[in-house]
Design a protein around this motif. Structure first.
Motif, PDB file in Angstrom:
ATOM      1  N   GLU A 163      -7.722   4.830  -3.000  1.00 51.58           N
ATOM      2  CA  GLU A 163      -8.944   4.335  -2.365  1.00 51.58           C
ATOM      3  C   GLU A 163      -8.620   3.648  -1.045  1.00 51.58           C
ATOM      4  O   GLU A 163      -9.385   3.751  -0.073  1.00 51.58           O
ATOM      5  CB  GLU A 163      -9.686   3.385  -3.300  1.00 51.58           C
ATOM      6  CG  GLU A 163     -11.074   2.998  -2.809  1.00 51.58           C
ATOM      7  CD  GLU A 163     -11.976   4.204  -2.597  1.00 51.58           C
ATOM      8  OE1 GLU A 163     -12.833   4.149  -1.673  1.00 51.58           O
ATOM      9  OE2 GLU A 163     -11.829   5.222  -3.327  1.00 51.58           O
ATOM     10  N   THR A 164      -7.480   2.967  -0.977  1.00 49.14           N
ATOM     11  CA  THR A 164      -7.088   2.308   0.277  1.00 49.14           C
ATOM     12  C   THR A 164      -6.882   3.326   1.384  1.00 49.14           C
ATOM     13  O   THR A 164      -7.386   3.168   2.504  1.00 49.14           O
ATOM     14  CB  THR A 164      -5.799   1.498   0.065  1.00 49.14           C
ATOM     15  OG1 THR A 164      -6.039   0.481  -0.907  1.00 49.14           O
ATOM     16  CG2 THR A 164      -5.351   0.852   1.367  1.00 49.14           C
ATOM     17  N   LEU A 165      -6.153   4.402   1.083  1.00 51.61           N
ATOM     18  CA  LEU A 165      -5.908   5.434   2.092  1.00 51.61           C
ATOM     19  C   LEU A 165      -7.205   6.121   2.493  1.00 51.61           C
ATOM     20  O   LEU A 165      -7.422   6.438   3.668  1.00 51.61           O
ATOM     21  CB  LEU A 165      -4.914   6.459   1.548  1.00 51.61           C
ATOM     22  CG  LEU A 165      -4.566   7.620   2.489  1.00 51.61           C
ATOM     23  CD1 LEU A 165      -3.958   7.100   3.782  1.00 51.61           C
ATOM     24  CD2 LEU A 165      -3.612   8.596   1.797  1.00 51.61           C
ATOM     25  N   ARG A 166      -8.092   6.332   1.517  1.00 49.72           N
ATOM     26  CA  ARG A 166      -9.372   6.979   1.827  1.00 49.72           C
ATOM     27  C   ARG A 166     -10.192   6.133   2.795  1.00 49.72           C
ATOM     28  O   ARG A 166     -10.730   6.642   3.785  1.00 49.72           O
ATOM     29  CB  ARG A 166     -10.156   7.222   0.539  1.00 49.72           C
ATOM     30  CG  ARG A 166     -11.517   7.899   0.775  1.00 49.72           C
ATOM     31  CD  ARG A 166     -12.229   8.184  -0.533  1.00 49.72           C
ATOM     32  NE  ARG A 166     -11.536   9.212  -1.289  1.00 49.72           N
ATOM     33  CZ  ARG A 166     -10.837   9.015  -2.403  1.00 49.72           C
ATOM     34  NH1 ARG A 166     -10.740   7.777  -2.898  1.00 49.72           N
ATOM     35  NH2 ARG A 166     -10.246  10.010  -3.024  1.00 49.72           N
ATOM     36  N   GLN A 167     -10.273   4.858   2.540  1.00 52.30           N
ATOM     37  CA  GLN A 167     -11.059   3.995   3.411  1.00 52.30           C
ATOM     38  C   GLN A 167     -10.425   3.857   4.787  1.00 52.30           C
ATOM     39  O   GLN A 167     -11.117   3.814   5.814  1.00 52.30           O
ATOM     40  CB  GLN A 167     -11.225   2.613   2.765  1.00 52.30           C
ATOM     41  CG  GLN A 167     -12.048   2.637   1.486  1.00 52.30           C
ATOM     42  CD  GLN A 167     -13.421   3.260   1.673  1.00 52.30           C
ATOM     43  OE1 GLN A 167     -14.080   3.057   2.711  1.00 52.30           O
ATOM     44  NE2 GLN A 167     -13.867   4.032   0.688  1.00 52.30           N
ATOM     45  N   GLU A 168      -9.096   3.799   4.839  1.00 51.42           N
ATOM     46  CA  GLU A 168      -8.418   3.716   6.134  1.00 51.42           C
ATOM     47  C   GLU A 168      -8.619   4.994   6.940  1.00 51.42           C
ATOM     48  O   GLU A 168      -8.777   4.950   8.166  1.00 51.42           O
ATOM     49  CB  GLU A 168      -6.923   3.461   5.916  1.00 51.42           C
ATOM     50  CG  GLU A 168      -6.610   2.065   5.411  1.00 51.42           C
ATOM     51  CD  GLU A 168      -5.126   1.872   5.125  1.00 51.42           C
ATOM     52  OE1 GLU A 168      -4.391   2.896   5.124  1.00 51.42           O
ATOM     53  OE2 GLU A 168      -4.701   0.720   4.914  1.00 51.42           O
ATOM     54  N   SER A 169      -8.630   6.135   6.266  1.00 51.04           N
ATOM     55  CA  SER A 169      -8.852   7.402   6.952  1.00 51.04           C
ATOM     56  C   SER A 169     -10.274   7.493   7.489  1.00 51.04           C
ATOM     57  O   SER A 169     -10.498   7.891   8.637  1.00 51.04           O
ATOM     58  CB  SER A 169      -8.573   8.574   5.993  1.00 51.04           C
ATOM     59  OG  SER A 169      -7.242   8.543   5.524  1.00 51.04           O
ATOM     60  N   LYS A 170     -11.238   7.113   6.668  1.00 46.98           N
ATOM     61  CA  LYS A 170     -12.637   7.168   7.104  1.00 46.98           C
ATOM     62  C   LYS A 170     -12.917   6.174   8.223  1.00 46.98           C
ATOM     63  O   LYS A 170     -13.800   6.402   9.057  1.00 46.98           O
ATOM     64  CB  LYS A 170     -13.553   6.904   5.903  1.00 46.98           C
ATOM     65  CG  LYS A 170     -13.524   8.020   4.858  1.00 46.98           C
ATOM     66  CD  LYS A 170     -14.329   7.674   3.624  1.00 46.98           C
ATOM     67  CE  LYS A 170     -15.807   7.636   3.908  1.00 46.98           C
ATOM     68  NZ  LYS A 170     -16.594   7.451   2.665  1.00 46.98           N
ATOM     69  N   ALA A 171     -12.158   5.076   8.262  1.00 48.98           N
ATOM     70  CA  ALA A 171     -12.363   4.079   9.313  1.00 48.98           C
ATOM     71  C   ALA A 171     -11.995   4.616  10.694  1.00 48.98           C
ATOM     72  O   ALA A 171     -12.422   4.060  11.717  1.00 48.98           O
ATOM     73  CB  ALA A 171     -11.548   2.826   9.009  1.00 48.98           C
ATOM     74  N   LEU A 172     -11.223   5.695  10.743  1.00 51.13           N
ATOM     75  CA  LEU A 172     -10.837   6.293  12.025  1.00 51.13           C
ATOM     76  C   LEU A 172     -11.929   7.182  12.607  1.00 51.13           C
ATOM     77  O   LEU A 172     -11.894   7.511  13.799  1.00 51.13           O
ATOM     78  CB  LEU A 172      -9.553   7.129  11.849  1.00 51.13           C
ATOM     79  CG  LEU A 172      -8.304   6.374  11.381  1.00 51.13           C
ATOM     80  CD1 LEU A 172      -7.175   7.372  11.123  1.00 51.13           C
ATOM     81  CD2 LEU A 172      -7.884   5.341  12.405  1.00 51.13           C
TER      82      LEU A 172
ATOM     83  N   PRO B 139       0.814  -1.223   0.000  1.00 50.18           N
ATOM     84  CA  PRO B 139       0.000   0.000   0.000  1.00 50.18           C
ATOM     85  C   PRO B 139       0.843   1.267   0.000  1.00 50.18           C
ATOM     86  O   PRO B 139       0.482   2.254  -0.657  1.00 50.18           O
ATOM     87  CB  PRO B 139      -0.824  -0.135   1.286  1.00 50.18           C
ATOM     88  CG  PRO B 139      -0.905  -1.608   1.526  1.00 50.18           C
ATOM     89  CD  PRO B 139       0.411  -2.147   1.068  1.00 50.18           C
ATOM     90  N   SER B 140       1.974   1.263   0.719  1.00 49.09           N
ATOM     91  CA  SER B 140       2.835   2.457   0.764  1.00 49.09           C
ATOM     92  C   SER B 140       3.430   2.743  -0.608  1.00 49.09           C
ATOM     93  O   SER B 140       3.478   3.899  -1.055  1.00 49.09           O
ATOM     94  CB  SER B 140       3.946   2.264   1.798  1.00 49.09           C
ATOM     95  OG  SER B 140       3.417   2.119   3.093  1.00 49.09           O
TER      96      SER B 140
END
Length: 278
Positions: free
Chosen positions: A58-67, A23-24
Protein backbone atom coordinates in the motif's frame (compact mmCIF):
# COMPACT_ATOMS: atom_id res chain seq x y z
CA UNK A 1 21.48 -8.77 -7.49
CA UNK A 2 22.93 -11.90 -9.09
CA UNK A 3 24.79 -12.04 -12.40
CA UNK A 4 25.40 -15.51 -13.89
CA UNK A 5 27.77 -15.61 -16.86
CA UNK A 6 26.39 -18.75 -18.53
CA UNK A 7 25.64 -21.93 -16.66
CA UNK A 8 29.28 -23.05 -16.56
CA UNK A 9 31.08 -19.76 -15.87
CA UNK A 10 31.06 -17.20 -13.06
CA UNK A 11 28.37 -16.13 -10.60
CA UNK A 12 28.57 -12.68 -8.97
CA UNK A 13 26.28 -11.60 -6.12
CA UNK A 14 25.79 -8.03 -4.91
CA UNK A 15 24.20 -8.07 -1.46
CA UNK A 16 22.50 -5.10 0.19
CA UNK A 17 21.20 -4.84 3.74
CA UNK A 18 18.07 -2.93 4.70
CA UNK A 19 16.94 -1.60 8.03
CA UNK A 20 14.31 -3.81 9.67
CA UNK A 21 10.88 -2.21 9.46
CA UNK A 22 11.85 0.17 6.64
CA UNK A 23 9.55 0.57 3.58
CA UNK A 24 12.21 -1.08 1.37
CA UNK A 25 12.47 -4.09 3.67
CA UNK A 26 8.67 -4.37 3.84
CA UNK A 27 8.47 -4.33 0.04
CA UNK A 28 11.01 -7.14 -0.35
CA UNK A 29 9.45 -9.21 2.44
CA UNK A 30 6.13 -8.89 0.60
CA UNK A 31 7.61 -10.71 -2.40
CA UNK A 32 8.32 -13.98 -0.55
CA UNK A 33 6.63 -17.00 -2.09
CA UNK A 34 5.55 -15.18 -5.26
CA UNK A 35 4.11 -17.43 -7.97
CA UNK A 36 3.50 -16.51 -11.59
CA UNK A 37 2.59 -18.02 -14.97
CA UNK A 38 4.63 -15.50 -16.97
CA UNK A 39 7.93 -17.44 -16.98
CA UNK A 40 6.25 -20.36 -18.76
CA UNK A 41 4.91 -18.10 -21.53
CA UNK A 42 8.24 -16.84 -22.90
CA UNK A 43 9.53 -18.11 -26.24
CA UNK A 44 12.48 -20.55 -26.18
CA UNK A 45 14.13 -19.00 -29.25
CA UNK A 46 14.36 -15.32 -28.23
CA UNK A 47 17.79 -13.67 -28.01
CA UNK A 48 16.71 -11.65 -24.98
CA UNK A 49 14.00 -12.54 -22.47
CA UNK A 50 12.92 -10.45 -19.50
CA UNK A 51 10.26 -11.12 -16.85
CA UNK A 52 9.45 -8.85 -13.90
CA UNK A 53 7.16 -9.39 -10.92
CA UNK A 54 6.14 -7.03 -8.14
CA UNK A 55 3.63 -7.59 -5.36
CA UNK A 56 2.48 -4.08 -4.50
CA UNK A 57 2.43 -2.74 -0.96
CA UNK A 58 0.00 0.00 0.00
CA UNK A 59 2.91 2.36 0.70
CA UNK A 60 4.38 1.85 -2.77
CA UNK A 61 0.94 2.21 -4.36
CA UNK A 62 0.29 5.53 -2.69
CA UNK A 63 3.78 6.82 -3.48
CA UNK A 64 3.33 5.86 -7.13
CA UNK A 65 -0.07 7.53 -7.39
CA UNK A 66 1.32 10.66 -5.73
CA UNK A 67 3.54 11.16 -8.80
CA UNK A 68 0.59 11.40 -11.20
CA UNK A 69 -0.31 15.10 -10.62
CA UNK A 70 3.24 16.17 -11.49
CA UNK A 71 3.17 13.90 -14.53
CA UNK A 72 -0.13 15.47 -15.63
CA UNK A 73 1.35 18.94 -15.25
CA UNK A 74 4.36 17.99 -17.37
CA UNK A 75 2.16 16.64 -20.18
CA UNK A 76 -0.17 19.63 -20.08
CA UNK A 77 2.83 21.98 -20.21
CA UNK A 78 4.01 20.26 -23.38
CA UNK A 79 0.54 20.53 -24.84
CA UNK A 80 0.26 24.23 -24.03
CA UNK A 81 3.70 24.88 -25.55
CA UNK A 82 2.38 24.03 -29.02
CA UNK A 83 0.69 27.22 -30.23
CA UNK A 84 -0.06 25.83 -33.70
CA UNK A 85 -2.63 23.35 -32.40
CA UNK A 86 -6.27 24.02 -33.09
CA UNK A 87 -8.80 24.01 -30.27
CA UNK A 88 -10.16 20.57 -31.25
CA UNK A 89 -6.59 19.23 -31.24
CA UNK A 90 -5.99 20.70 -27.78
CA UNK A 91 -9.19 19.12 -26.50
CA UNK A 92 -8.17 15.78 -28.02
CA UNK A 93 -4.75 16.06 -26.39
CA UNK A 94 -6.31 16.85 -23.01
CA UNK A 95 -8.60 13.84 -23.34
CA UNK A 96 -5.59 11.65 -24.15
CA UNK A 97 -3.74 12.89 -21.06
CA UNK A 98 -6.71 12.13 -18.81
CA UNK A 99 -7.16 8.68 -20.33
CA UNK A 100 -3.45 7.91 -20.03
CA UNK A 101 -3.35 8.83 -16.34
CA UNK A 102 -6.47 6.75 -15.78
CA UNK A 103 -4.66 3.71 -17.19
CA UNK A 104 -1.71 4.35 -14.88
CA UNK A 105 -4.06 4.46 -11.89
CA UNK A 106 -5.49 1.08 -12.99
CA UNK A 107 -1.95 -0.28 -13.30
CA UNK A 108 -0.97 0.87 -9.81
CA UNK A 109 -4.21 -0.47 -8.31
CA UNK A 110 -3.27 -4.07 -9.10
CA UNK A 111 -2.21 -6.36 -6.29
CA UNK A 112 0.52 -7.86 -8.48
CA UNK A 113 2.30 -6.04 -11.30
CA UNK A 114 3.94 -8.26 -13.90
CA UNK A 115 5.36 -7.88 -17.38
CA UNK A 116 7.41 -9.83 -19.91
CA UNK A 117 9.45 -8.84 -22.94
CA UNK A 118 11.43 -10.74 -25.56
CA UNK A 119 13.60 -9.72 -28.50
CA UNK A 120 14.63 -11.68 -31.60
CA UNK A 121 17.45 -10.87 -34.00
CA UNK A 122 17.20 -11.80 -37.68
CA UNK A 123 20.07 -9.92 -39.33
CA UNK A 124 22.02 -6.68 -38.94
CA UNK A 125 19.00 -4.57 -39.86
CA UNK A 126 16.00 -6.59 -38.65
CA UNK A 127 14.76 -7.43 -35.18
CA UNK A 128 11.35 -7.83 -33.61
CA UNK A 129 10.00 -7.40 -30.12
CA UNK A 130 7.07 -8.76 -28.12
CA UNK A 131 5.76 -7.72 -24.73
CA UNK A 132 2.79 -8.72 -22.59
CA UNK A 133 1.39 -8.06 -19.13
CA UNK A 134 -1.75 -8.67 -17.08
CA UNK A 135 -3.91 -5.55 -17.11
CA UNK A 136 -7.35 -4.84 -15.59
CA UNK A 137 -10.32 -4.75 -17.99
CA UNK A 138 -8.09 -5.82 -20.88
CA UNK A 139 -10.41 -5.25 -23.85
CA UNK A 140 -11.64 -1.86 -22.58
CA UNK A 141 -8.13 -0.78 -21.61
CA UNK A 142 -6.76 -1.75 -25.03
CA UNK A 143 -9.46 0.35 -26.69
CA UNK A 144 -8.39 3.27 -24.51
CA UNK A 145 -4.75 2.72 -25.49
CA UNK A 146 -5.64 2.82 -29.19
CA UNK A 147 -7.54 6.07 -28.66
CA UNK A 148 -4.53 7.55 -26.85
CA UNK A 149 -2.13 6.51 -29.62
CA UNK A 150 -4.23 8.46 -32.13
CA UNK A 151 -4.13 11.63 -30.00
CA UNK A 152 -1.05 11.60 -27.76
CA UNK A 153 1.55 12.09 -30.56
CA UNK A 154 0.23 15.64 -30.82
CA UNK A 155 2.17 16.35 -27.63
CA UNK A 156 5.47 15.50 -29.34
CA UNK A 157 4.65 17.22 -32.62
CA UNK A 158 5.09 14.07 -34.70
CA UNK A 159 2.79 12.68 -37.35
CA UNK A 160 -0.03 10.64 -35.86
CA UNK A 161 0.26 6.84 -36.28
CA UNK A 162 -2.49 5.07 -38.17
CA UNK A 163 -4.64 2.82 -35.98
CA UNK A 164 -6.53 -0.04 -37.63
CA UNK A 165 -8.94 -1.83 -35.32
CA UNK A 166 -9.98 -5.48 -35.57
CA UNK A 167 -7.85 -6.23 -38.63
CA UNK A 168 -8.24 -9.98 -38.03
CA UNK A 169 -9.34 -12.59 -35.50
CA UNK A 170 -7.44 -15.38 -33.77
CA UNK A 171 -9.38 -17.79 -31.53
CA UNK A 172 -12.14 -15.15 -31.34
CA UNK A 173 -9.56 -12.59 -30.18
CA UNK A 174 -9.46 -9.30 -32.11
CA UNK A 175 -6.05 -8.19 -33.38
CA UNK A 176 -5.37 -4.49 -33.97
CA UNK A 177 -2.55 -2.80 -35.91
CA UNK A 178 -0.69 0.47 -35.49
CA UNK A 179 1.31 1.76 -38.47
CA UNK A 180 4.06 4.11 -37.30
CA UNK A 181 5.14 7.15 -39.33
CA UNK A 182 8.45 6.58 -41.17
CA UNK A 183 11.52 7.02 -39.00
CA UNK A 184 9.73 6.82 -35.65
CA UNK A 185 11.38 3.54 -34.55
CA UNK A 186 14.81 3.10 -36.21
CA UNK A 187 15.95 -0.53 -36.29
CA UNK A 188 12.45 -1.87 -35.61
CA UNK A 189 9.56 -2.66 -37.95
CA UNK A 190 7.06 0.12 -38.46
CA UNK A 191 4.03 -1.96 -37.47
CA UNK A 192 2.72 -2.91 -34.02
CA UNK A 193 0.08 -5.61 -33.54
CA UNK A 194 -1.93 -5.66 -30.29
CA UNK A 195 -4.49 -7.92 -28.64
CA UNK A 196 -6.31 -8.40 -25.33
CA UNK A 197 -6.94 -11.99 -24.28
CA UNK A 198 -7.99 -13.10 -20.82
CA UNK A 199 -6.07 -11.06 -18.25
CA UNK A 200 -3.27 -10.12 -20.67
CA UNK A 201 -2.52 -7.21 -22.97
CA UNK A 202 -0.02 -8.24 -25.65
CA UNK A 203 1.86 -6.41 -28.38
CA UNK A 204 4.24 -7.44 -31.11
CA UNK A 205 6.47 -5.10 -33.10
CA UNK A 206 7.03 -6.82 -36.44
CA UNK A 207 5.85 -7.16 -40.02
CA UNK A 208 3.46 -10.07 -39.52
CA UNK A 209 0.79 -10.87 -36.93
CA UNK A 210 1.75 -14.55 -36.82
CA UNK A 211 4.22 -14.22 -33.88
CA UNK A 212 1.49 -12.44 -31.88
CA UNK A 213 -0.86 -15.33 -32.62
CA UNK A 214 1.80 -17.75 -31.36
CA UNK A 215 2.19 -15.64 -28.21
CA UNK A 216 -1.57 -15.73 -27.60
CA UNK A 217 -1.45 -19.52 -27.92
CA UNK A 218 1.41 -19.71 -25.38
CA UNK A 219 -0.51 -17.49 -22.97
CA UNK A 220 -3.57 -19.70 -23.30
CA UNK A 221 -1.45 -22.77 -22.53
CA UNK A 222 0.25 -21.03 -19.60
CA UNK A 223 -3.13 -20.01 -18.13
CA UNK A 224 -4.07 -23.69 -17.74
CA UNK A 225 -0.84 -24.54 -15.92
CA UNK A 226 -0.03 -24.10 -12.25
CA UNK A 227 1.98 -20.93 -11.54
CA UNK A 228 5.65 -21.40 -10.71
CA UNK A 229 7.23 -19.90 -7.62
CA UNK A 230 9.97 -17.34 -8.10
CA UNK A 231 12.17 -15.32 -5.76
CA UNK A 232 13.34 -12.94 -8.51
CA UNK A 233 11.58 -9.59 -8.82
CA UNK A 234 13.31 -9.13 -12.15
CA UNK A 235 15.01 -11.68 -14.40
CA UNK A 236 16.78 -11.05 -17.69
CA UNK A 237 18.22 -13.78 -19.89
CA UNK A 238 20.56 -12.55 -22.62
CA UNK A 239 21.70 -15.16 -25.14
CA UNK A 240 24.99 -13.78 -26.39
CA UNK A 241 25.42 -16.18 -29.31
CA UNK A 242 23.01 -14.34 -31.68
CA UNK A 243 24.55 -10.97 -30.76
CA UNK A 244 28.10 -12.30 -31.24
CA UNK A 245 27.14 -13.75 -34.59
CA UNK A 246 25.61 -10.43 -35.60
CA UNK A 247 28.72 -8.56 -34.42
CA UNK A 248 30.92 -10.82 -36.51
CA UNK A 249 28.71 -10.41 -39.59
CA UNK A 250 28.72 -6.62 -39.33
CA UNK A 251 32.40 -6.31 -38.43
CA UNK A 252 31.65 -4.65 -35.09
CA UNK A 253 33.47 -7.34 -33.08
CA UNK A 254 37.09 -7.02 -34.26
CA UNK A 255 39.10 -6.49 -31.08
CA UNK A 256 40.94 -9.75 -30.12
CA UNK A 257 40.49 -9.14 -26.39
CA UNK A 258 36.79 -8.46 -26.88
CA UNK A 259 36.43 -11.63 -28.93
CA UNK A 260 38.18 -13.72 -26.27
CA UNK A 261 36.08 -12.26 -23.45
CA UNK A 262 32.86 -12.74 -25.41
CA UNK A 263 33.80 -16.36 -26.14
CA UNK A 264 34.48 -16.95 -22.43
CA UNK A 265 31.19 -15.44 -21.34
CA UNK A 266 29.19 -17.44 -23.87
CA UNK A 267 29.88 -21.14 -23.33
CA UNK A 268 27.22 -22.36 -25.75
CA UNK A 269 24.42 -21.12 -27.99
CA UNK A 270 21.68 -21.88 -25.43
CA UNK A 271 23.46 -20.64 -22.30
CA UNK A 272 22.41 -17.13 -21.28
CA UNK A 273 23.99 -14.31 -19.42
CA UNK A 274 21.52 -14.16 -16.55
CA UNK A 275 20.73 -11.12 -14.39
CA UNK A 276 18.33 -11.43 -11.46
CA UNK A 277 17.08 -9.07 -8.77
CA UNK A 278 16.41 -11.42 -5.86
Amino acid sequence: VRVTLSSTAWVADLVTRMRAGSPSAALLNQQAGYASRLPSSVSPDAALRMVSHLRMTETLRQESKALLPAFRKMLETRLNAMPALTQPQREAGQEAITAYLGLLEKWFAQQNIESALELRLHDESTMDLASWAPFPDGVTSLGTILNIVEKMPLLAGHAVPTVSRNVMQHRDIALHRIDLPPGQAPGLPQQIFLAAAGPYLSLYVGTSPEPLKALLDRLQTASSQAPTQTHALWRLELFLAPFLKLGAQTGQLQDPLGKALAARLQQGPREPLLLELL
